[in-house]
Design a protein around this motif. Structure first.
Motif, mmCIF file in Angstrom:
data_model
loop_
_atom_site.group_PDB
_atom_site.id
_atom_site.type_symbol
_atom_site.label_atom_id
_atom_site.label_comp_id
_atom_site.label_asym_id
_atom_site.label_seq_id
_atom_site.Cartn_x
_atom_site.Cartn_y
_atom_site.Cartn_z
ATOM 1 N N THR A 1 60.121 61.447 20.347
ATOM 2 C CA THR A 1 61.034 60.824 19.383
ATOM 3 C C THR A 1 62.318 60.377 20.061
ATOM 4 O OG1 THR A 1 60.143 62.238 17.619
ATOM 5 C CG2 THR A 1 62.231 61.144 17.192
ATOM 6 N N ALA A 2 62.863 61.232 20.938
ATOM 7 C CA ALA A 2 64.087 60.875 21.649
ATOM 8 C C ALA A 2 63.859 59.687 22.579
ATOM 9 C CB ALA A 2 64.590 62.078 22.451
ATOM 10 N N LEU A 3 62.731 59.679 23.278
ATOM 11 C CA LEU A 3 62.420 58.552 24.169
ATOM 12 C C LEU A 3 62.311 57.257 23.377
ATOM 13 C CD1 LEU A 3 61.670 57.572 27.029
ATOM 14 C CD2 LEU A 3 59.280 58.080 26.468
ATOM 15 N N THR A 4 61.669 57.326 22.210
ATOM 16 C CA THR A 4 61.521 56.137 21.368
ATOM 17 C C THR A 4 62.873 55.612 20.914
ATOM 18 O OG1 THR A 4 59.380 56.968 20.581
ATOM 19 C CG2 THR A 4 60.414 55.226 19.291
ATOM 20 N N LEU A 5 63.738 56.498 20.418
ATOM 21 C CA LEU A 5 65.070 56.087 19.974
ATOM 22 C C LEU A 5 65.875 55.504 21.128
ATOM 23 C CD1 LEU A 5 65.960 59.042 17.587
ATOM 24 C CD2 LEU A 5 65.951 56.621 16.939
ATOM 25 N N GLY A 6 65.757 56.101 22.308
ATOM 26 C CA GLY A 6 66.513 55.628 23.445
ATOM 27 C C GLY A 6 66.031 54.302 23.988
ATOM 28 N N TRP B 1 72.428 60.879 12.436
ATOM 29 C CA TRP B 1 72.750 59.834 13.409
ATOM 30 C C TRP B 1 74.193 59.940 13.881
ATOM 31 C CZ3 TRP B 1 69.670 57.812 16.429
ATOM 32 C CH2 TRP B 1 69.951 56.628 17.124
ATOM 33 N N GLY B 2 74.385 59.905 15.183
ATOM 34 C CA GLY B 2 75.708 59.991 15.776
ATOM 35 C C GLY B 2 76.178 61.404 16.031
ATOM 36 N N SER B 3 75.428 62.414 15.554
ATOM 37 C CA SER B 3 75.846 63.809 15.717
ATOM 38 C C SER B 3 75.460 64.388 17.076
ATOM 39 C CB SER B 3 75.231 64.677 14.614
ATOM 40 O OG SER B 3 73.817 64.789 14.799
ATOM 41 N N GLY B 4 74.491 63.747 17.748
ATOM 42 C CA GLY B 4 73.973 64.318 18.987
ATOM 43 C C GLY B 4 73.040 65.482 18.748
ATOM 44 N N ARG B 5 72.604 65.684 17.503
ATOM 45 C CA ARG B 5 71.754 66.828 17.141
ATOM 46 C C ARG B 5 70.473 66.396 16.432
ATOM 47 N NH1 ARG B 5 73.124 71.531 19.769
ATOM 48 N NH2 ARG B 5 75.387 71.837 19.764
ATOM 49 N N ALA C 1 70.017 56.702 22.113
ATOM 50 C CA ALA C 1 69.094 57.655 21.493
ATOM 51 C C ALA C 1 69.763 58.551 20.465
ATOM 52 C CB ALA C 1 68.435 58.520 22.574
ATOM 53 N N VAL C 2 71.092 58.742 20.580
ATOM 54 C CA VAL C 2 71.781 59.654 19.659
ATOM 55 C C VAL C 2 72.767 58.946 18.747
ATOM 56 C CG1 VAL C 2 71.505 61.639 21.187
ATOM 57 C CG2 VAL C 2 73.519 60.196 21.408
ATOM 58 N N GLY C 3 72.948 57.627 18.921
ATOM 59 C CA GLY C 3 73.817 56.883 18.020
ATOM 60 C C GLY C 3 75.245 56.765 18.477
ATOM 61 N N TRP C 4 75.479 56.941 19.788
ATOM 62 C CA TRP C 4 76.816 56.742 20.318
ATOM 63 C C TRP C 4 76.964 55.315 20.834
ATOM 64 C CZ3 TRP C 4 76.594 61.782 23.693
ATOM 65 C CH2 TRP C 4 76.674 62.894 22.841
ATOM 66 N N LYS C 5 78.197 54.812 20.898
ATOM 67 C CA LYS C 5 78.435 53.456 21.380
ATOM 68 C C LYS C 5 77.943 53.306 22.813
ATOM 69 C CE LYS C 5 82.125 51.096 18.985
ATOM 70 N NZ LYS C 5 83.449 50.489 19.152
ATOM 71 N N ARG D 1 66.886 63.996 28.886
ATOM 72 C CA ARG D 1 65.909 63.427 29.831
ATOM 73 C C ARG D 1 64.501 63.569 29.240
ATOM 74 N NH1 ARG D 1 66.888 65.500 35.832
ATOM 75 N NH2 ARG D 1 65.441 63.756 36.185
ATOM 76 N N PRO D 2 64.185 62.783 28.216
ATOM 77 C CA PRO D 2 62.906 62.969 27.506
ATOM 78 C C PRO D 2 61.679 62.692 28.370
ATOM 79 C CG PRO D 2 64.010 60.968 26.769
ATOM 80 C CD PRO D 2 64.993 61.713 27.616
ATOM 81 N N ARG D 3 61.785 61.762 29.338
ATOM 82 C CA ARG D 3 60.608 61.500 30.180
ATOM 83 C C ARG D 3 60.235 62.744 30.987
ATOM 84 N NH1 ARG D 3 60.398 56.897 34.048
ATOM 85 N NH2 ARG D 3 62.445 57.645 34.687
ATOM 86 N N LEU D 4 61.230 63.402 31.554
ATOM 87 C CA LEU D 4 60.978 64.643 32.295
ATOM 88 C C LEU D 4 60.355 65.699 31.392
ATOM 89 C CD1 LEU D 4 61.304 66.550 34.749
ATOM 90 C CD2 LEU D 4 63.638 67.022 33.927
ATOM 91 N N LEU D 5 60.888 65.830 30.177
ATOM 92 C CA LEU D 5 60.397 66.863 29.262
ATOM 93 C C LEU D 5 58.980 66.554 28.776
ATOM 94 C CD1 LEU D 5 63.657 67.565 27.237
ATOM 95 C CD2 LEU D 5 62.604 68.974 29.005
ATOM 96 N N ILE D 6 58.668 65.276 28.569
ATOM 97 C CA ILE D 6 57.291 64.919 28.192
ATOM 98 C C ILE D 6 56.331 65.275 29.323
ATOM 99 C CG2 ILE D 6 55.722 63.002 27.664
ATOM 100 C CD1 ILE D 6 58.106 61.615 26.293
ATOM 101 N N GLY D 7 56.736 64.977 30.568
ATOM 102 C CA GLY D 7 55.900 65.338 31.707
ATOM 103 C C GLY D 7 55.690 66.838 31.807
#
Length: 409
Positions: A114-119, A330-334, A188-192, A67-73
């Motif tokens: 970064t996570a918000l951008t990827l997502g 990419w795809g690792s979730g990490r 954001a993490v590279g999953w389908k 939840r990157p928006r929450l974390l940015i806030g």
């Protein structure tokens, strides 16, 4: 308003607040609390070490929570709270607590944004968008510096608190109004995106044991060991060799930030066309040249040249590093865990840079000190040449591969 427009606003408003008061802290404490440089340096060092320790865990938090928006806030709220708590603080525990709160927020911002951008934009569009993010980030730093510079004459050094506080509030508003449906955690993490399964995140050992990430971390640590303290050492050299050293240092900062804006935009496009490794090689190769210019030039006018190179190197690194980390994980979730851990490791080089440069100056003089700061970059350059830091080919390479592939009958 498009989600990418919100990303632009978030980066503008978070550009100058990530480090809390940053360079204005020493000035404020010296004037308002009569602190000595040694006391300021002690608290700043403690806060820096604390921020480094939080970097990896905060990256893991971004990956796990999703939840990157929450974390940015929350990060911007922490920065705002820490900045305001610093106003009445006068003793070491109070100042440390306030700055640590702000520094924790700043540490959380990078992986969350970064996570918000990827997502929002996905992996394919990430390089170009990361270039835009960094360009707006540097614009925000210039905007805040200009407002503080203009406002100090009327309101005194306390204006820095109100400018940074206002930018934190605006960043929260920009984040809260970002359309939630535009963000996709799986993207954001590279999953389908169209699958219903919940893939297993890779273990932490996959981050810690990734040889390419480790070599990249060592290379960036060496780069920061030379880069981090160079402007500070240059300012000290100007005190000894030229008049009005403070004004010249401020001009160099402005020049570097102005250069970073177009460089970041160009780097985002170049990363997509030509691959990431060339960008890293260019950024690291610039540092020894900058060091040599700083070593042998004494005229403050001509010393603008090495600070232009600083803008080139720093502008490229800010764009390339998150892209390379995304490629490798990419795809690792990490991805954000890796980015936070990498920032912690390379931050050690930046933290030691001023000490290393000062020690070199003591034994080698000004010329030798700058050359010593450029030396680690040569080792970093060799590491990146030896190891292809990313498996992701450039766009042109992908097109060549597609043309060479056999066509279906």
């Amino acid at each position: 308003m498009l989600a990418t427009h919100h990303l632009a606003l978030i980066n503008v408003f978070t550009g100058d607040i990530q480090g809390g008061l940053g360079p204005f802290l020493g000035t404020w404490l010296a004037e308002a609390a009569q602190w000595s440089p040694a006391r300021v340096g002690f608290v700043t060092t403690l806060v820096g070490v604390g921020a480094l320790l939080l970097s990896g865990p905060f990256g893991a938090l971004v990956d796990r929570l999703g939840r990157p928006r929450l974390l940015i806030g929350l990060a911007c709220t922490a920065i705002l709270g820490g900045t305001l708590l610093l106003l009445p603080a006068r003793n070491v525990p109070g100042v440390f607590a306030a700055q640590m709160l702000a520094a924790a927020g700043g540490t959380l911002l990078l992986p969350a944004v970064t996570a918000l951008t990827l997502g929002i934009v996905g992996k394919e569009r990430f390089p170009k968008q990361q270039g835009r993010n960094q360009a707006f980030n540097h614009l925000g730093i210039l905007l805040a510096a200009g407002l503080i510079s203009l406002g100090t004459g009327w309101f005194g050094p306390a204006v820095a608190f109100w400018v940074l506080g206002a930018m934190a509030v605006l960043a929260i508003v920009a984040t809260a109004t970002t359309p939630g449906h535009c963000y996709n955690e799986r993207r954001a993490v590279g999953w389908k995106e169209d699958a219903d399964d919940q893939p297993q995140r890779a273990g932490l050992k996959s981050v810690v044991g990734n040889r390419k990430l480790l070599v990249l971390a060592v290379a960036l640590t060496l780069f920061n060991l030379g880069n981090g303290g160079m402007l500070s050492l240059l300012g000290q050299k100007l005190v000894a060799t030229a008049a009005d050293a403070t004004s010249w240092t401020a001009r160099y900062v402005m020049v570097a930030q102005l250069v970073m804006v177009p460089v970041a935009l160009f780097a985002g496009s170049l990363a997509d066309r030509s691959g990431r490794r060339k960008l890293l090689l260019l950024a690291i190769a610039v540092l020894p040249v900058r060091a040599a210019l700083s070593a042998f030039i004494d005229d403050p006018y001509w010393l603008i040249l090495p600070e232009i190179l600083d803008g080139v190197a720093s502008g490229i690194v800010g764009v390339a590093v998150p892209i390379v980390v995304a490629d490798l994980t990419w795809g690792s979730g990490r991805t954000q865990t890796a980015l936070g851990s990498l920032n912690a490791v390379q931050g050690i080089g930046g933290a030691l840079s001023a000490w290393y440069g000062g020690l070199a100056q003591q034994f080698l003089g000004w010329t030798g000190a700058f050359l010593a700061l450029g030396a680690p970059a040569l080792v970093a350059l060799a590491l990146v040449i030896w190891l292809d830091a990313t498996p992701e080919p450039g766009r042109r390479a992908r097109r060549r591969q597609a043309r060479a592939a056999p066509q279906p009958a």
